[in-house]
Design a protein around this motif. Structure first.
Motif, PDB file in Angstrom:
ATOM      1  N   LEU A 157       0.817  -1.218   0.000  1.00  0.00           N
ATOM      2  CA  LEU A 157       0.000   0.000   0.000  1.00  0.00           C
ATOM      3  C   LEU A 157       0.851   1.269   0.000  1.00  0.00           C
ATOM      4  CD1 LEU A 157      -2.717  -1.052   2.612  1.00  0.00           C
ATOM      5  CD2 LEU A 157      -2.903  -1.077   0.116  1.00  0.00           C
ATOM      6  N   GLY A 158       2.167   1.105   0.134  1.00  0.00           N
ATOM      7  CA  GLY A 158       3.060   2.258   0.114  1.00  0.00           C
ATOM      8  C   GLY A 158       3.816   2.469   1.398  1.00  0.00           C
ATOM      9  N   LEU A 159       3.528   1.637   2.414  1.00  0.00           N
ATOM     10  CA  LEU A 159       4.178   1.805   3.712  1.00  0.00           C
ATOM     11  C   LEU A 159       5.684   1.570   3.617  1.00  0.00           C
ATOM     12  CD1 LEU A 159       3.816   2.160   6.838  1.00  0.00           C
ATOM     13  CD2 LEU A 159       3.750  -0.328   6.944  1.00  0.00           C
ATOM     14  N   ALA A 166      14.547   0.304  -4.122  1.00  0.00           N
ATOM     15  CA  ALA A 166      14.008   1.515  -3.489  1.00  0.00           C
ATOM     16  C   ALA A 166      15.131   2.353  -2.894  1.00  0.00           C
ATOM     17  CB  ALA A 166      13.003   1.126  -2.409  1.00  0.00           C
ATOM     18  N   CYS A 167      16.090   1.696  -2.262  1.00  0.00           N
ATOM     19  CA  CYS A 167      17.238   2.417  -1.695  1.00  0.00           C
ATOM     20  C   CYS A 167      18.014   3.137  -2.786  1.00  0.00           C
ATOM     21  CB  CYS A 167      18.160   1.442  -0.960  1.00  0.00           C
ATOM     22  SG  CYS A 167      17.508   0.837   0.618  1.00  0.00           S
ATOM     23  N   SER A 168      18.205   2.475  -3.916  1.00  0.00           N
ATOM     24  CA  SER A 168      18.965   3.064  -5.014  1.00  0.00           C
ATOM     25  C   SER A 168      18.269   4.305  -5.560  1.00  0.00           C
ATOM     26  CB  SER A 168      19.153   2.027  -6.126  1.00  0.00           C
ATOM     27  OG  SER A 168      19.945   2.537  -7.166  1.00  0.00           O
ATOM     28  N   VAL A 169      16.956   4.248  -5.739  1.00  0.00           N
ATOM     29  CA  VAL A 169      16.204   5.380  -6.288  1.00  0.00           C
ATOM     30  C   VAL A 169      16.193   6.557  -5.306  1.00  0.00           C
ATOM     31  CG1 VAL A 169      13.912   6.166  -7.006  1.00  0.00           C
ATOM     32  CG2 VAL A 169      14.768   3.945  -7.769  1.00  0.00           C
ATOM     33  N   VAL A 170      15.918   6.275  -4.044  1.00  0.00           N
ATOM     34  CA  VAL A 170      15.894   7.348  -3.042  1.00  0.00           C
ATOM     35  C   VAL A 170      17.292   7.937  -2.870  1.00  0.00           C
ATOM     36  CG1 VAL A 170      15.433   7.894  -0.627  1.00  0.00           C
ATOM     37  CG2 VAL A 170      13.907   6.341  -1.848  1.00  0.00           C
ATOM     38  N   PHE A 171      18.303   7.087  -2.924  1.00  0.00           N
ATOM     39  CA  PHE A 171      19.688   7.542  -2.835  1.00  0.00           C
ATOM     40  C   PHE A 171      20.019   8.482  -3.995  1.00  0.00           C
ATOM     41  CE2 PHE A 171      24.332   6.933  -3.264  1.00  0.00           C
ATOM     42  CZ  PHE A 171      24.728   7.193  -1.958  1.00  0.00           C
ATOM     43  N   MET A 172      19.558   8.132  -5.183  1.00  0.00           N
ATOM     44  CA  MET A 172      19.768   8.996  -6.349  1.00  0.00           C
ATOM     45  C   MET A 172      19.141  10.371  -6.128  1.00  0.00           C
ATOM     46  SD  MET A 172      18.107   8.625 -10.148  1.00  0.00           S
ATOM     47  CE  MET A 172      16.487   8.967  -9.430  1.00  0.00           C
ATOM     48  N   ILE A 173      17.898  10.377  -5.635  1.00  0.00           N
ATOM     49  CA  ILE A 173      17.205  11.645  -5.387  1.00  0.00           C
ATOM     50  C   ILE A 173      17.968  12.475  -4.355  1.00  0.00           C
ATOM     51  CG2 ILE A 173      15.077  12.675  -4.489  1.00  0.00           C
ATOM     52  CD1 ILE A 173      13.570  10.265  -5.656  1.00  0.00           C
ATOM     53  N   SER A 174      18.548  11.809  -3.367  1.00  0.00           N
ATOM     54  CA  SER A 174      19.288  12.511  -2.326  1.00  0.00           C
ATOM     55  C   SER A 174      20.525  13.207  -2.862  1.00  0.00           C
ATOM     56  CB  SER A 174      19.693  11.531  -1.216  1.00  0.00           C
ATOM     57  OG  SER A 174      20.299  12.198  -0.136  1.00  0.00           O
ATOM     58  N   ILE A 178       6.756  11.955  -2.070  1.00  0.00           N
ATOM     59  CA  ILE A 178       5.643  12.265  -2.974  1.00  0.00           C
ATOM     60  C   ILE A 178       5.731  11.442  -4.255  1.00  0.00           C
ATOM     61  CG2 ILE A 178       4.600  14.057  -4.411  1.00  0.00           C
ATOM     62  CD1 ILE A 178       5.375  16.059  -2.206  1.00  0.00           C
ATOM     63  N   LEU A 179       6.939  11.341  -4.829  1.00  0.00           N
ATOM     64  CA  LEU A 179       7.107  10.609  -6.086  1.00  0.00           C
ATOM     65  C   LEU A 179       6.789   9.134  -5.924  1.00  0.00           C
ATOM     66  CD1 LEU A 179       8.004  10.537  -9.056  1.00  0.00           C
ATOM     67  CD2 LEU A 179      10.349  10.171  -8.240  1.00  0.00           C
ATOM     68  N   THR A 180       7.339   8.508  -4.893  1.00  0.00           N
ATOM     69  CA  THR A 180       7.148   7.066  -4.710  1.00  0.00           C
ATOM     70  C   THR A 180       5.703   6.733  -4.344  1.00  0.00           C
ATOM     71  OG1 THR A 180       7.979   7.291  -2.423  1.00  0.00           O
ATOM     72  CG2 THR A 180       9.548   6.581  -4.116  1.00  0.00           C
ATOM     73  N   ILE A 181       5.091   7.567  -3.497  1.00  0.00           N
ATOM     74  CA  ILE A 181       3.695   7.319  -3.127  1.00  0.00           C
ATOM     75  C   ILE A 181       2.779   7.535  -4.330  1.00  0.00           C
ATOM     76  CG2 ILE A 181       1.767   8.130  -1.730  1.00  0.00           C
ATOM     77  CD1 ILE A 181       3.746   6.438  -0.198  1.00  0.00           C
ATOM     78  N   PHE A 182       3.073   8.564  -5.132  1.00  0.00           N
ATOM     79  CA  PHE A 182       2.252   8.811  -6.317  1.00  0.00           C
ATOM     80  C   PHE A 182       2.325   7.621  -7.279  1.00  0.00           C
ATOM     81  CE2 PHE A 182       2.168  10.106 -10.800  1.00  0.00           C
ATOM     82  CZ  PHE A 182       0.867  10.565 -10.890  1.00  0.00           C
ATOM     83  N   LEU A 183       3.520   7.102  -7.509  1.00  0.00           N
ATOM     84  CA  LEU A 183       3.669   5.963  -8.414  1.00  0.00           C
ATOM     85  C   LEU A 183       2.970   4.720  -7.856  1.00  0.00           C
ATOM     86  CD1 LEU A 183       7.397   6.318  -9.551  1.00  0.00           C
ATOM     87  CD2 LEU A 183       5.338   6.861 -10.860  1.00  0.00           C
ATOM     88  N   THR A 184       3.018   4.554  -6.533  1.00  0.00           N
ATOM     89  CA  THR A 184       2.360   3.398  -5.910  1.00  0.00           C
ATOM     90  C   THR A 184       0.841   3.478  -6.065  1.00  0.00           C
ATOM     91  OG1 THR A 184       4.131   3.164  -4.278  1.00  0.00           O
ATOM     92  CG2 THR A 184       2.025   2.125  -3.763  1.00  0.00           C
ATOM     93  N   LEU A 213       7.349  -0.097 -13.535  1.00  0.00           N
ATOM     94  CA  LEU A 213       7.579   0.732 -12.357  1.00  0.00           C
ATOM     95  C   LEU A 213       7.962  -0.149 -11.171  1.00  0.00           C
ATOM     96  CD1 LEU A 213       4.440   3.043 -12.692  1.00  0.00           C
ATOM     97  CD2 LEU A 213       6.774   3.538 -13.455  1.00  0.00           C
ATOM     98  N   PHE A 214       9.103   0.103 -10.580  1.00  0.00           N
ATOM     99  CA  PHE A 214       9.565  -0.745  -9.472  1.00  0.00           C
ATOM    100  C   PHE A 214       8.633  -0.663  -8.272  1.00  0.00           C
ATOM    101  CE2 PHE A 214      11.102   3.207  -7.729  1.00  0.00           C
ATOM    102  CZ  PHE A 214      11.197   2.984  -6.362  1.00  0.00           C
ATOM    103  N   THR A 215       7.929   0.470  -8.095  1.00  0.00           N
ATOM    104  CA  THR A 215       7.031   0.631  -6.951  1.00  0.00           C
ATOM    105  C   THR A 215       5.888  -0.386  -6.959  1.00  0.00           C
ATOM    106  OG1 THR A 215       5.905   2.345  -8.255  1.00  0.00           O
ATOM    107  CG2 THR A 215       7.489   3.081  -6.607  1.00  0.00           C
ATOM    108  N   THR A 216       5.594  -0.954  -8.113  1.00  0.00           N
ATOM    109  CA  THR A 216       4.519  -1.943  -8.226  1.00  0.00           C
ATOM    110  C   THR A 216       4.835  -3.206  -7.429  1.00  0.00           C
ATOM    111  OG1 THR A 216       4.095  -1.147 -10.474  1.00  0.00           O
ATOM    112  CG2 THR A 216       3.126  -3.261  -9.873  1.00  0.00           C
TER     113      THR A 216
END
Length: 407
Positions: A181-183, A307-315, A330-336, A352-355
């Protein structure tokens, strides 16, 4: 390199955020375990013969009032229909009283299994007679899969096990569904979004950059420590929770069969005039719950890495930790959420990896049914997550090592 990793590990373990997120995750695991136990307790109460008798007796009061009103109106159809319901309730009361007196028959589960098969066949036929549409096509496909599962149990003389029964595997499945669910992705985004950007203000990053160490090594050490920490903080408590549930459960479920990796294809249905998800014959595999859990945890670990890789990139893209956190969450929750709610996005959800946050639904093929997307397979999931991980880290590496960093 080892010194860098050691220093990063010390820093990340000293952060209050690390232990706050960890404590919240532990609390959520405890709530899920309690919810699984409570659901089992309630279902056993609701399915007990005493409760069934009580419910039937309450319904009898209403049915007999209906009979009186029907007799007063002289409506024979109403009278006959109400009396049939009355007889059914009386039989239900009598059957449950016999269970209380004599106990449950040894082969009662076989009769119940036959009843489940019969009910599902009726349900499927009703769907087909009334027409498959946008609202019932997922339930239709799930009913067909459930029917095949019940037939497998009957052919192999295996007593059915309910999804609500309290054991380590039902606990793990409930936890995985909540993750979907995005948690999970939100927690990782909050935890990792300031790994790099958080050191720009205050400018602690400049003390690293002036050392005789390549930027690539600095970045890699941060990434390795972050991934190891996140994997440890998520997987270890989760496995510990499963072990605790196993010790406190009276149900042995490790060898119970589970169907995985059922393939689907879309076919045009003439009756509904829609594209329907149809099972591809002989593409699923039966494994035990134990094998299922091990495979699922493997996919979950891969998702966490991605998920770590994507968030790390954004950081690495922002100097402000607040901005990087906001963008990550916002980005990850929106995609989820968007992948489930927006048809245009759901058509490409397999990219989409969030799926793939819910590894249980991925493995048992419920994800493909939920998104109405036959491309949501374990093979696609592995390819999507690996490519996303590599691309995200390459972008982070290029951005961190090549551009000017003014602090």
């Amino acid at each position: 390199m080892l010194t860098l990793i050691k220093n990063e590990l010390i820093k990340i373990l000293k952060r209050p955020k690390t232990w706050i997120v960890f404590a919240l995750f532990l609390a959520f695991i405890g709530i899920t375990a309690y919810g699984t136990w409570s659901g089992d307790k309630n279902m056993r109460e609701w399915t007990s013969p005493e409760y069934q008798i009580k419910q039937a007796e309450e319904q009898l009061v209403y049915v007999r009032n209906d009979i009186k009103r029907a007799e007063a109106d002289g409506d024979e159809n109403w009278i006959n229909g109400s009396k049939q319901i009355e007889q059914s309730l009386l039989k239900q009361i009598d059957d449950n009283k016999k269970i209380i007196e004599n106990g449950i028959e040894k082969d009662a589960w076989k009769k119940q299994l036959d009843e489940n098969i019969k009910n599902l066949e009726t349900t499927i036929k009703d769907y087909e007679d009334t027409g498959i549409n946008e609202w019932n096509k997922v339930y239709y496909a799930q009913s067909k899969q459930a029917l095949e599962d019940y037939k497998y149990l009957k052919a192999n003389n295996i007593a059915p096990m309910e999804d609500w029964e309290y054991n380590e595997y039902s606990f793990y499945k409930n936890l995985s569904q909540f993750f979907g669910l995005g948690l999970l992705i939100a927690g990782i985004a909050v935890f990792m979004s300031d790994i790099v950007s958080g050191e720009c203000t205050p400018a602690t990053l400049k003390f690293l950059l002036v050392q005789p160490v390549k930027r690539g090594k600095i970045l890699f050490s941060k990434f390795i420590v972050s991934v190891i920490t996140v994997l440890s903080l998520i997987l270890i408590p989760q496995l510990a929770g499963m072990a605790i549930v196993d010790v406190t459960s009276n149900t042995e479920a490790s060898d119970y069969p589970v169907r995985i990796e059922q393939k689907y294809e879309k076919k045009f249905d003439q009756n509904s005039q829609q594209m329907m998800m149809e099972q591809v014959p002989d593409t699923s595999t039966m494994v035990t719950n134990k094998e299922f859990a091990l495979k699922s945890i493997g996919y979950q670990a891969l998702f966490i890495l991605t998920a770590c890789s994507v968030v790390f990139m954004i950081s690495t893209l922002f100097k402000s930790s607040m901005i990087s956190m906001a963008v990550s969450v916002i980005l990850t929750i929106f995609l989820t959420i968007g992948g489930q709610a927006i048809t245009t996005i759901s058509s490409y959800s397999h990219l989409l990896f969030t799926t793939y946050a819910d590894s249980v639904s991925l493995l048992n093929s419920n994800l493909a049914l939920a998104y109405n997307n036959p491309n949501l397979t374990t093979t696609t999931a592995i390819a999507c997550m690996l490519i996303t991980t590599i691309v995200a880290y390459i972008i982070a590496h290029f951005n961190f090592t090549k551009k000017d960093i003014l602090i």
